[in-house]
Design a protein around this motif. Structure first.
Motif, short mmCIF file in Angstrom:
data_model
loop_
_atom_site.label_atom_id
_atom_site.label_comp_id
_atom_site.label_asym_id
_atom_site.label_seq_id
_atom_site.Cartn_x
_atom_site.Cartn_y
_atom_site.Cartn_z
N ASN A 1 44.21 73.34 41.30
CA ASN A 1 43.36 72.44 40.53
C ASN A 1 43.53 72.68 39.04
O ASN A 1 43.62 71.73 38.26
N ASP A 2 43.57 73.94 38.64
CA ASP A 2 43.75 74.28 37.23
C ASP A 2 45.11 73.81 36.72
O ASP A 2 45.23 73.33 35.60
N LYS A 3 46.13 73.95 37.56
CA LYS A 3 47.47 73.52 37.17
C LYS A 3 47.53 72.00 36.98
O LYS A 3 48.12 71.52 36.02
N LEU A 4 46.86 71.25 37.87
CA LEU A 4 46.81 69.79 37.73
C LEU A 4 46.14 69.39 36.42
O LEU A 4 46.62 68.51 35.71
N LYS A 5 45.03 70.03 36.11
CA LYS A 5 44.31 69.73 34.86
C LYS A 5 45.17 70.05 33.64
O LYS A 5 45.19 69.28 32.68
N MET A 6 45.90 71.16 33.70
CA MET A 6 46.75 71.54 32.58
C MET A 6 47.87 70.51 32.39
O MET A 6 48.17 70.11 31.26
N ILE A 7 48.48 70.07 33.49
CA ILE A 7 49.56 69.08 33.41
C ILE A 7 49.02 67.77 32.85
O ILE A 7 49.65 67.15 31.98
N GLU A 8 47.83 67.34 33.31
CA GLU A 8 47.23 66.09 32.81
C GLU A 8 46.94 66.18 31.32
O GLU A 8 47.21 65.24 30.56
N GLN A 9 46.42 67.33 30.87
CA GLN A 9 46.11 67.49 29.46
C GLN A 9 47.38 67.49 28.61
O GLN A 9 47.41 66.87 27.53
N LYS A 10 48.40 68.16 29.08
CA LYS A 10 49.67 68.22 28.34
C LYS A 10 50.29 66.82 28.24
O LYS A 10 50.78 66.43 27.18
N TYR A 11 50.26 66.07 29.33
CA TYR A 11 50.81 64.71 29.34
C TYR A 11 50.04 63.83 28.37
O TYR A 11 50.63 63.08 27.59
N TYR A 12 48.71 63.93 28.40
CA TYR A 12 47.89 63.12 27.50
C TYR A 12 48.15 63.49 26.04
O TYR A 12 48.26 62.62 25.18
N HIS A 13 48.29 64.77 25.78
CA HIS A 13 48.55 65.24 24.42
C HIS A 13 49.88 64.71 23.89
O HIS A 13 49.99 64.34 22.72
N GLU A 14 50.87 64.65 24.74
CA GLU A 14 52.20 64.23 24.32
C GLU A 14 52.35 62.71 24.23
O GLU A 14 53.06 62.22 23.37
N THR A 15 51.69 61.97 25.14
CA THR A 15 51.91 60.53 25.19
C THR A 15 50.74 59.69 24.71
O THR A 15 50.92 58.54 24.33
N GLY A 16 49.52 60.23 24.80
CA GLY A 16 48.35 59.46 24.44
C GLY A 16 47.88 58.57 25.58
O GLY A 16 46.97 57.76 25.43
N ARG A 17 48.49 58.73 26.75
CA ARG A 17 48.11 57.96 27.94
C ARG A 17 47.76 58.94 29.04
O ARG A 17 48.24 60.08 29.06
#
Length: 55
Positions: free
Chosen positions: A29-45
């Motif tokens: 669960n923590d890994k999923l949240k980290m991946i989602e945050q990183k993706y949002y930070h990089e793309t804005g989506r």
């Protein structure tokens, strides 16, 4: 971030999602949240909305 790195993030997300469906693990669960945050930070989506558009 390069497109290849974004693709790797998406593939890691999908793999982790599959593993999570098989077993409930807090680390996954923590890994999923980290991946989602990183993706949002990089793309804005959000990753979930982009995955829905792809299918």
């Amino acid at each position: 971030m390069k497109k290849s790195e974004l693709r790797r993030l998406v593939s890691d997300y999908k793999e982790t999602k599959i593993k999570l469906s098989k077993s409930e693990n807090k680390k996954l669960n923590d890994k999923l949240k980290m991946i989602e945050q990183k993706y949002y930070h990089e793309t804005g989506r959000t990753l979930k909305s982009d995955l829905e558009e792809m299918t």
